[in-house]
Each structure stands twice: as C-alpha cells, then as structure tokens.
Design a protein around this motif. Structure first.
Motif, PDB file in Angstrom:
ATOM      1  N   ASN A 149      36.729  30.792  39.602  1.00  0.00           N
ATOM      2  CA  ASN A 149      36.728  31.194  40.890  1.00  0.00           C
ATOM      3  C   ASN A 149      36.073  32.622  40.599  1.00  0.00           C
ATOM      4  OD1 ASN A 149      38.430  33.161  39.618  1.00  0.00           O
ATOM      5  ND2 ASN A 149      40.296  32.462  41.034  1.00  0.00           N
ATOM      6  N   PHE A 150      35.453  32.889  39.571  1.00  0.00           N
ATOM      7  CA  PHE A 150      34.696  34.143  39.395  1.00  0.00           C
ATOM      8  C   PHE A 150      35.440  35.408  39.643  1.00  0.00           C
ATOM      9  CE2 PHE A 150      31.778  30.368  40.066  1.00  0.00           C
ATOM     10  CZ  PHE A 150      31.387  30.616  38.735  1.00  0.00           C
ATOM     11  N   LEU A 151      36.646  35.478  39.996  1.00  0.00           N
ATOM     12  CA  LEU A 151      37.202  36.833  40.262  1.00  0.00           C
ATOM     13  C   LEU A 151      37.700  37.571  38.769  1.00  0.00           C
ATOM     14  CD1 LEU A 151      39.570  35.328  43.070  1.00  0.00           C
ATOM     15  CD2 LEU A 151      37.417  36.716  43.401  1.00  0.00           C
ATOM     16  N   THR A 152      36.846  37.865  38.229  1.00  0.00           N
ATOM     17  CA  THR A 152      36.868  38.238  36.660  1.00  0.00           C
ATOM     18  C   THR A 152      37.694  39.622  36.664  1.00  0.00           C
ATOM     19  OG1 THR A 152      34.806  37.312  36.024  1.00  0.00           O
ATOM     20  CG2 THR A 152      35.787  38.921  34.584  1.00  0.00           C
ATOM     21  N   VAL A 153      37.189  40.524  37.665  1.00  0.00           N
ATOM     22  CA  VAL A 153      38.134  41.772  37.410  1.00  0.00           C
ATOM     23  C   VAL A 153      39.680  41.458  37.902  1.00  0.00           C
ATOM     24  CG1 VAL A 153      38.286  44.265  38.327  1.00  0.00           C
ATOM     25  CG2 VAL A 153      35.896  43.261  37.605  1.00  0.00           C
ATOM     26  N   GLU A 154      39.563  40.708  39.135  1.00  0.00           N
ATOM     27  CA  GLU A 154      41.028  40.720  39.693  1.00  0.00           C
ATOM     28  C   GLU A 154      41.890  39.976  38.663  1.00  0.00           C
ATOM     29  OE1 GLU A 154      38.134  41.096  42.920  1.00  0.00           O
ATOM     30  OE2 GLU A 154      38.068  39.976  41.089  1.00  0.00           O
ATOM     31  N   LEU A 155      41.368  38.827  37.831  1.00  0.00           N
ATOM     32  CA  LEU A 155      42.278  38.163  36.800  1.00  0.00           C
ATOM     33  C   LEU A 155      42.572  39.116  35.897  1.00  0.00           C
ATOM     34  CD1 LEU A 155      43.650  35.416  37.290  1.00  0.00           C
ATOM     35  CD2 LEU A 155      41.635  35.801  38.776  1.00  0.00           C
TER      36      LEU A 155
END
Length: 319
Positions: free
Chosen positions: A256-262
């Motif tokens: 999902n490309f939510l790198t910072v969030e994960l």
C-alpha cells in the motif's frame, strides 16, 4: 540579645542569600532555568504540531494498522524471539563467565576466544551466516560411534529463518551476558569465596549457593537493559524474512506504500513492549532489594559471615 538565623526547609543553601540589615531570607532567582524550560517546551510543541498537522502522514491509517492481524502475529513472534534468544544468552553467559574465571587455561582461552569472535562481529552478519549455513554444511548428521543410531537431515529443513534468528541472537547475546555475569561475580568480595571453602563447600556449590545469589543484585539491572536491547535487535532478522514485527510492517507497506505510517506502527509497538519490559525490570529490582534486605539470615549465611571475618582476621595477623 542573640539573633537566630532563619532557615527554610526544602530549600538548597545555594538558592538562599541573606540581607545583612534585616536578616530576611531572599530566594535567589534563576531566570535561565525558565528560559531553557520555555525553549524546550516550545520545540516540543512545534514538533508535535508539525507531525500532527502534516498531510503526508495519515494518522487514521496508523490507528487502523495498530491492531491488524499480521502486525499482531509479528508481535507474538518478536516476543518469542526475545524470550528464547535472551534465555540462551543468559545460560550461555553464565557458562562463559565461569569459563573465564576457571583455573583451567584451556577453558579460559576458549571463553576469551568466544567473546572475541561474537563481540567483534556484527549481529547482522551472524544472522545471515546462520541462515546460509547450508552453503557450508548441506546436511546435518549425528551418529553415535560404534552403533547404527543417528540421523541425517538437510540443513535447510533444520535451520529455518526463526531457528537461525534464535541461534544467532542467543549466541551473540551470550557474549555480552558473560561480561555482565563476570562483573557481578567480581563484585562479591573474596571473603565469601574463602568462607565457602572453609566450611567444605566445593567450587561449584559455592558458586551456586553463595556467590551467584549475592551477584544477582549487580547482574539484574544490566540484564534488564540487555532484554530491552534484544527486543529491538529482533528487527535485524527482517533481512532473512522471519515474520516478526518489522517484517510484517514491511510486507504491508510494500503493497500500500504507506511506508512512514507502518514504520510508526512498528515503533509504537516497540515502545510499548520496551515500556512493559522496563516496568518489569524495575519491579524485579525492587523485589530483589527487599528480599535481600529483610530475609532472615539462615545458619549457613551466619556461619559464612563469621568464617569470612575470621579468615580475614587471620590473614591480617599473619601478614
């Protein structure tokens, strides 16, 4: 007429000055304390405001993935890796510390060589080497000489990512725990060793019943720090695709490309687990202090104390 000098409880002497005319207590002012506090609070407030207000971090996604199934599965594996590797490290550290203090030069040299290798190479390299052990030994065989008993198995089926992580982290931790345990043993005065020997205890029994219990007070605090460090070091096994917390987070943000969030999700869980470990460490330290302080001395403890005192007295007189 005698004049008494007024005092104020709870106030440091450096914070008080006296007016010679009236003997009034004047509290010294510290403007730079307030300035530094305001600056720090301003920086912290600005950082929190910037993080909370940026549109580039989807905080609703952070809350959503905190309890996602794969994240919780990764947390469970992280805890398993931490407990198993730290257990191996503690047991191995005790054995290595005893080897380092042995009168046998071969055991001392072997213990020193172990520490030299495992403390001198990065844990990440050790993890990768254990995971690729099949490149050196394609099969693992064990046979009892002069019998037909034994087994043989492909190395890849035995050394899974989880097994490689536990072995690598545990053996690496043993090298550091050895120095912690050795420092705790050194902290016990020599008179305790002499007293244990004077009442007929073997070296092993003296170590088990006399020296190690007293060394725990020195060993427990750094061991708690090592446990917290081990909890964070489990993230290194992401390089061999073990499905712990960081690997689970990476698999999700790769889709999902939510790198910072994960990564924030993983950091929050690491902070929560480290906090629980710190609370447990503090409780254990306080409990140990209470037990050592209020536990009544047994007759063996009193005999050891008197024997140690007598041994030191005789030693001083003969010298």
């Amino acid at each position: 007429m005698a004049v008494s000098t007024p005092t104020r409880t709870g106030t440091q002497a450096s914070d008080i000055k006296y007016d010679a005319g009236t003997l009034r207590v004047i509290r010294r002012r510290h403007p730079w304390r307030w300035v530094s506090a305001i600056v720090v609070l301003g920086l912290c407030t600005g950082l929190v405001y910037a993080l909370a207000g940026t549109p580039n971090i989807r905080w609703n996604e952070v809350g959503h993935y905190l309890t996602e199934d794969s994240i919780l599965t990764g947390i469970r594996l992280t805890v398993v890796l931490t407990v198993a590797a730290q257990g191996i490290g503690v047991i191995g550290g005790i054995i290595l510390a005893v080897m380092r203090g042995s009168d046998n030069p071969v055991l001392r040299a072997a213990g020193a060589a172990y520490l030299w290798i495992f403390r001198g190479t990065p844990a990440l390299i050790q993890i990768i080497l254990w995971y690729n052990l099949a490149l050196v030994f394609p099969t693992v065989s064990l046979h009892i000489p002069f019998t037909s008993l034994g087994f043989s198995s492909p190395t890849n089926s035995l050394i899974t990512p989880v097994t490689a992580a536990i072995i690598a982290l545990g053996l690496n931790e043993a090298a550091y725990m050895a120095e912690i345990v050795r420092g705790g043993l050194i902290s016990v005065e020599q008179g305790q060793h002499d007293a244990a020997g004077a009442i007929g205890m073997s070296r092993g029994k003296a170590m088990r019943y006399v020296i190690l219990p007293q060394a725990l007070r020195t060993i427990i605090p750094p061991t708690g720090n090592e446990l917290i460090n081990m909890l964070k070091s489990t993230s290194l096994v992401s390089v061999i695709a073990a499905q712990e917390l960081l690997t689970a987070s990476q698999h999700i943000y790769a889709v999902n490309f939510l790198t910072v969030e994960l990564l924030i999700v993983a950091s929050l869980w690491y902070l929560a687990m480290s906090t629980l470990a710190s609370i447990g460490q503090g409780y254990l330290e306080r409990r140990l202090q209470v037990v050592l302080r209020v536990r009544p001395k047994s007759w063996t403890s009193r005999l050891l104390a008197h024997t140690g005192q007598l041994t030191r007295t005789i030693g001083r007189r003969t010298s």
